[in-house]
Design an enzyme around this catalytic site. Structure first.
Site, PDB file in Angstrom:
ATOM      1  N   SER A 189       0.810  -1.217   0.000  1.00  0.00           N
ATOM      2  CA  SER A 189       0.000   0.000   0.000  1.00  0.00           C
ATOM      3  C   SER A 189       0.843   1.267   0.000  1.00  0.00           C
ATOM      4  CB  SER A 189      -0.931   0.007   1.220  1.00  0.00           C
ATOM      5  OG  SER A 189      -0.186  -0.142   2.421  1.00  0.00           O
TER       6      SER A 189
ATOM      7  N   HIS B 277      -1.192   4.928   7.365  1.00  0.00           N
ATOM      8  CA  HIS B 277      -0.505   5.224   6.110  1.00  0.00           C
ATOM      9  C   HIS B 277      -0.117   6.707   6.061  1.00  0.00           C
ATOM     10  CE1 HIS B 277      -2.769   1.530   5.130  1.00  0.00           C
ATOM     11  NE2 HIS B 277      -1.725   1.266   4.369  1.00  0.00           N
TER      12      HIS B 277
ATOM     13  N   ASP C  13      -6.322   7.310   8.418  1.00  0.00           N
ATOM     14  CA  ASP C  13      -6.362   6.062   9.179  1.00  0.00           C
ATOM     15  C   ASP C  13      -5.260   5.975  10.234  1.00  0.00           C
ATOM     16  OD1 ASP C  13      -4.117   5.684   7.632  1.00  0.00           O
ATOM     17  OD2 ASP C  13      -4.798   3.823   6.684  1.00  0.00           O
TER      18      ASP C  13
END
Length: 350
Positions: free
Chosen positions: A84, A249, A246
């Protein structure tokens, strides 16, 4: 004959042995209880972190396309592989993704068009690199940027196994003539939802994996840049700005700082920077590869690449490695919308 007082009667000796055994059992039981309690704390913290950090929802923006189309010459083909952090999860605009930031930086520095293909997958482990590499090789890339390792730490993949998958990917790309730059495992101890003592273990595991990645990648002919805590004092000081919604990240600013650390190495790997491979280096910036890997894991933003000393690739402690802390090019602390030439032309519409 010895002193009578120094002789231990058989019964007394048996009683002493039993007492020692009982004390040892108590000590062992206490140690086991402490270990169990610690394990329970860590398990509870891991569950709490999973509840706090939301699951991935919408995929990150695609960054595929041609950047700097106004510049002459054949486009440099760059592939972006990994998890990610390579895909750019946490941002909402194409221009904020690592692939777009790297491509924009390359076009501005090299005055060449750059074609980007992103094969990174949110949630990928190092074991997931093989299909990404297979797809990437179909594009005949000039350079590959790989960001991987965080999910291996959270899933407790044995470091040796994770590194083996990464090395296989690097070797396959290098065999095809593609330069490889790996951003090593980030320091998960910087993630706020992870609390001590789990945070301390996460930091240790992250740095161990990053050091192992560095040794293996450089041995396989690649370049590494230690991302550590993603150039961290600012992340610690301004977590609401540097982390995405979040809290796990990076935000757009966080990705921009990471790309600023990666970009000089990508330029050098392409042979367009002041350093070219192999580099006969001054001894002051050189370590054995294991020493360089450990040092890089402790200092985010450090580049490690193979080098030579007195015409030799290896010394008494193994392969020579060059350590560099580069001045950042300033890709942009806050990504801005650049001129039209810096925006990608989508494949099929160019």
């Amino acid at each position: 004959m010895g002193d009578v007082g120094s002789v231990v009667p058989p019964v007394a000796g048996w009683q002493r042995a039993r007492r020692i055994a009982r004390l040892a059992a108590i000590g062992t039981g206490a140690t086991a209880a402490a270990a169990a309690a610690t394990g329970g704390v860590l398990l509870g913290q891991a569950r709490q972190a999973r509840r706090t950090i939301p699951m991935a929802e919408a995929p990150p923006p695609r960054c595929d396309g041609v950047y700097g189309a106004k510049f002459p010459g054949r486009p440099i083909t760059m592939v972006v592989l990994g998890d990610s952090s390579a895909a750019g999860y946490g941002v909402h605009r194409r221009r904020e993704t690592p692939g777009a930031l790297l491509a924009t930086g390359l076009t501005r520095r090299l005055h060449r068009p750059v074609r980007v293909h992103r094969f990174a997958v949110v949630g990928s482990l190092s074991a997931g690199l093989k299909p990404q590499v297979e797809s990437a090789l179909e594009c005949e890339p000039d350079v590959a940027v790989i960001l991987i390792g965080g999910n291996d730490v959270t899933n407790r993949t044995p470091p040796g196994l994770a590194v083996r998958y990464l090395v296989e990917a690097v070797r396959a790309l290098r065999a095809a003539g593609c330069e490889v730059v790996v951003g090593t495992c980030p320091d998960l101890g910087a993630i706020q939802p992870i609390q001590p003592p789990l945070r301390w273990l996460a930091r240790r595991w992250s740095r161990q994996l990053a050091a192992a990645q560095t040794v293996a990648v450089v041995e396989a002919g690649g370049w590494t840049v230690s991302l550590g805590d993603l150039l961290g004092p600012r992340f610690a000081a301004e977590p609401t700005r540097m982390f995405a919604w979040d809290r796990f990240h990076p935000s757009a600013e966080g990705y921009a700082m990471a790309v600023a650390a990666l970009l000089p190495t990508v330029i050098s790997a392409l042979g367009a920077g002041p350093e070219r491979r192999p580099v006969p280096a001054a001894v002051g910036g050189v370590r054995s590869l294991p020493e360089a890997a450990q040092e890089a894991a402790r200092h985010a933003g450090t580049e490690v690449s193979g080098t030579q000393v007195r015409g030799r690739d290896r010394g008494p402690a193994g392969r020579w490695a060059q350590l560099r802390r580069r001045a950042f090019f300033g890709v942009g602390e806050q990504p801005q919308s650049g001129p039209a030439t810096d925006s990608p032309t989508l494949e099929g519409t160019a």
